[in-house]
Design a protein around this motif. Structure first.
Motif, mmCIF file in Angstrom:
data_model
loop_
_atom_site.group_PDB
_atom_site.id
_atom_site.type_symbol
_atom_site.label_atom_id
_atom_site.label_comp_id
_atom_site.label_asym_id
_atom_site.label_seq_id
_atom_site.Cartn_x
_atom_site.Cartn_y
_atom_site.Cartn_z
ATOM 1 N N ALA A 14 0.833 -1.206 0.000
ATOM 2 C CA ALA A 14 0.000 0.000 0.000
ATOM 3 C C ALA A 14 0.866 1.253 0.000
ATOM 4 O O ALA A 14 0.558 2.244 -0.682
ATOM 5 C CB ALA A 14 -0.926 -0.019 1.216
ATOM 6 N N THR A 52 -4.431 -1.027 5.235
ATOM 7 C CA THR A 52 -5.203 0.096 4.717
ATOM 8 C C THR A 52 -5.700 0.982 5.856
ATOM 9 O O THR A 52 -5.801 2.198 5.701
ATOM 10 C CB THR A 52 -6.408 -0.399 3.892
ATOM 11 O OG1 THR A 52 -7.292 -1.165 4.727
ATOM 12 C CG2 THR A 52 -5.942 -1.280 2.740
ATOM 13 N N HIS A 62 -0.375 7.565 7.384
ATOM 14 C CA HIS A 62 -0.128 8.276 6.128
ATOM 15 C C HIS A 62 1.340 8.191 5.714
ATOM 16 O O HIS A 62 1.863 9.059 5.019
ATOM 17 C CB HIS A 62 -0.574 9.744 6.224
ATOM 18 C CG HIS A 62 -2.013 9.896 6.547
ATOM 19 N ND1 HIS A 62 -2.519 10.968 7.264
ATOM 20 C CD2 HIS A 62 -3.082 9.085 6.285
ATOM 21 C CE1 HIS A 62 -3.821 10.829 7.425
ATOM 22 N NE2 HIS A 62 -4.181 9.693 6.832
ATOM 23 N N LEU A 65 -2.766 3.759 5.293
ATOM 24 C CA LEU A 65 -3.485 4.743 4.485
ATOM 25 C C LEU A 65 -4.404 5.614 5.324
ATOM 26 O O LEU A 65 -4.603 6.795 5.011
ATOM 27 C CB LEU A 65 -4.309 4.026 3.412
ATOM 28 C CG LEU A 65 -3.545 3.137 2.429
ATOM 29 C CD1 LEU A 65 -4.520 2.473 1.461
ATOM 30 C CD2 LEU A 65 -2.499 3.939 1.674
ATOM 31 N N ALA A 102 -4.127 1.113 -4.087
ATOM 32 C CA ALA A 102 -3.366 0.835 -2.868
ATOM 33 C C ALA A 102 -3.998 -0.315 -2.082
ATOM 34 O O ALA A 102 -3.290 -1.146 -1.500
ATOM 35 C CB ALA A 102 -3.284 2.091 -2.007
ATOM 36 N N ILE A 141 -6.500 5.207 -3.967
ATOM 37 C CA ILE A 141 -6.942 4.377 -2.848
ATOM 38 C C ILE A 141 -7.328 2.965 -3.299
ATOM 39 O O ILE A 141 -6.870 1.972 -2.700
ATOM 40 C CB ILE A 141 -8.096 5.052 -2.086
ATOM 41 C CG1 ILE A 141 -7.608 6.344 -1.415
ATOM 42 C CG2 ILE A 141 -8.675 4.101 -1.036
ATOM 43 C CD1 ILE A 141 -6.484 6.149 -0.426
ATOM 44 N N GLY A 183 -3.356 10.021 -1.382
ATOM 45 C CA GLY A 183 -2.987 8.698 -0.891
ATOM 46 C C GLY A 183 -3.405 8.456 0.534
ATOM 47 O O GLY A 183 -2.962 7.475 1.153
ATOM 48 N N GLN A 184 -4.264 9.316 1.071
ATOM 49 C CA GLN A 184 -4.722 9.203 2.452
ATOM 50 C C GLN A 184 -6.198 8.807 2.487
ATOM 51 O O GLN A 184 -7.028 9.457 1.842
ATOM 52 C CB GLN A 184 -4.521 10.525 3.196
ATOM 53 C CG GLN A 184 -3.075 10.985 3.228
ATOM 54 C CD GLN A 184 -2.892 12.336 3.895
ATOM 55 O OE1 GLN A 184 -3.792 12.853 4.564
ATOM 56 N NE2 GLN A 184 -1.715 12.928 3.719
ATOM 57 N N ALA A 196 1.038 4.358 -2.741
ATOM 58 C CA ALA A 196 0.731 5.719 -2.312
ATOM 59 C C ALA A 196 1.908 6.667 -2.578
ATOM 60 O O ALA A 196 1.704 7.811 -3.009
ATOM 61 C CB ALA A 196 0.368 5.727 -0.832
#
Length: 374
Positions: free
Chosen positions: A98, A269, A277, A273, A118, A115, A184-185, A102
């Motif tokens: 992931a 995740t 972060h 994510l 990822a 997302i 990517g968050q 990202a």
């Protein structure tokens, strides 16, 4: 000495776990009482800390999300009678997948693309890390417990090597990557609800919780509503009979361990994510091992896994409140409480099975009408 009658399925799934939980909490209450505190006050503080105070429910569900993924990782393999204790390493490698997506894709692509990719990368990396021990078990006869344990250590070594070297953020000494771009968050649920005019306190809870619920549903469909799920259960019940029936037993074992690893990888995740972060060392924090207790307590069923995960999430969040409110109840005591629940729900899960089965047999016999009675 006569053997106990079989325990009904509904009692095994619902009644027995409640008895185990009650006994564990009773023992913990005695410990709290020995420390000079009122156990009933302590349980009230724990419940408020987990569900009542502003933002507490969000934190509880955030922890619950991690436990759902790791509990599913153990449960999928368990249906094939494989004991996967490599969830920690599979989640670790899933976080790497992931994180790489990202870091690479987020600066130049929108969130709606980053997302999902990822998430797929986390599942794929975790699946590969589960597939290899599965292959070694199925085709080389390696013991699944030993290989999954070893792969936890290998995953840890790989992550230390990468985060202290190639992937470490330039210009600093902490072993973690650079922060992901905004796309990517994983979106926070409280931000989304507040945008819809709901007044929700801030918490780490993010869209991964909905992904976890979808994973529970997907697990139910896979195991009980598909042919491959039937084959997984058949191999778990009797591999020789499954082979005689035409099932490719080694392939089923490899598939089950790959799906198991994918579930563990999805835990990243939520942490990578949704909260950190960035990829950091030790973000798994023992969730992979706790998934063993989650699956045992939840009887490898999606409903049971959800409630077991919710219980452990409440223990994590409510336990922090206990540590804050009571000087005599330290973090170590909170860990002891969690350990007692793991003990009675895992290692001693069937300690009360025989007495409960005899009691239910007597009750059911008495409730049946006598033949010839009007």
């Amino acid at each position: 000495m006569t053997s106990a009658p079989p325990l009904p399925r509904w009692a095994d799934v619902f009644v027995l776990p409640l008895i185990n939980l009650f006994v564990a909490l009773s023992v913990c209450g005695l410990i709290v009482l020995a420390l000079g505190e009122n156990p009933f006050v302590a349980i009230q503080v724990m419940i408020k800390g987990a569900f009542v105070y502003p933002g507490s429910l969000g934190y509880t569900l955030y922890y619950t999300t991690n436990f759902i993924f790791t509990g599913l990782a153990v449960a999928v393999a368990a249906h094939a009678m494989m004991f996967n204790i490599g969830g920690e390493g599979q989640a670790y490698i899933g976080g790497l997948g992931a994180g790489l997506v990202a870091l690479w894709l987020a600066p130049m692509a929108p969130l709606v693309l980053v997302i999902p990719v990822a998430i797929l990368a986390a599942a794929l990396f975790g699946a590969v890390w589960g597939l290899v021990p599965g292959y070694l078990q199925a085709y080389r006869g390696s013991h699944i417990v030993i290989t999954t344990i070893m792969f936890n250590f290998i995953a840890s070594a790989i992550m230390v090597w990468l985060l202290a070297g190639t992937l470490m953020q330039p210009g600093q000494q902490s072993p973690h990557t650079a922060q992901f771009a905004v796309s990517g968050q994983m979106p926070k649920l409280h931000d989304m609800l507040n945008a819809l005019s709901f007044n929700v306190a801030a918490s780490p809870l993010n869209l991964s919780f909905l992904l976890a619920l979808a994973a529970l549903f997907g697990f139910w469909v896979l195991i009980w509503k598909t042919r491959i799920g039937y084959e997984i259960r058949a191999v778990g019940q009797n591999p020789k009979a499954a082979h005689y029936a035409g099932i490719n037993v080694p392939l089923v074992i490899v598939f089950a361990l790959a799906v198991s690893g994918a579930c563990a990888g999805l835990m990243a995740t939520n942490e990578i994510l949704g909260v950190q972060h960035r990829v950091v060392l030790n973000f798994t924090s023992g969730y992979g091992f706790a998934g063993i207790a989650i699956a045992l307590m939840g009887r490898n069923h999606p409903v049971g896994i959800f409630f077991a995960s919710l219980l452990f999430g409440a223990l994590y969040q409510g336990g922090a409140e206990l540590d804050f409110e009571f000087q005599s109840i330290t973090r170590e005591i909170v860990l002891l409480i969690q350990g007692m629940i793991v003990l009675f729900s895992g290692a001693l899960a069937y300690m009360f099975s025989a007495p409960l089965a005899r009691l239910l047999a007597r009750v059911l016999v008495r409730s049946k009408p006598v033949e010839g009675e009007a």
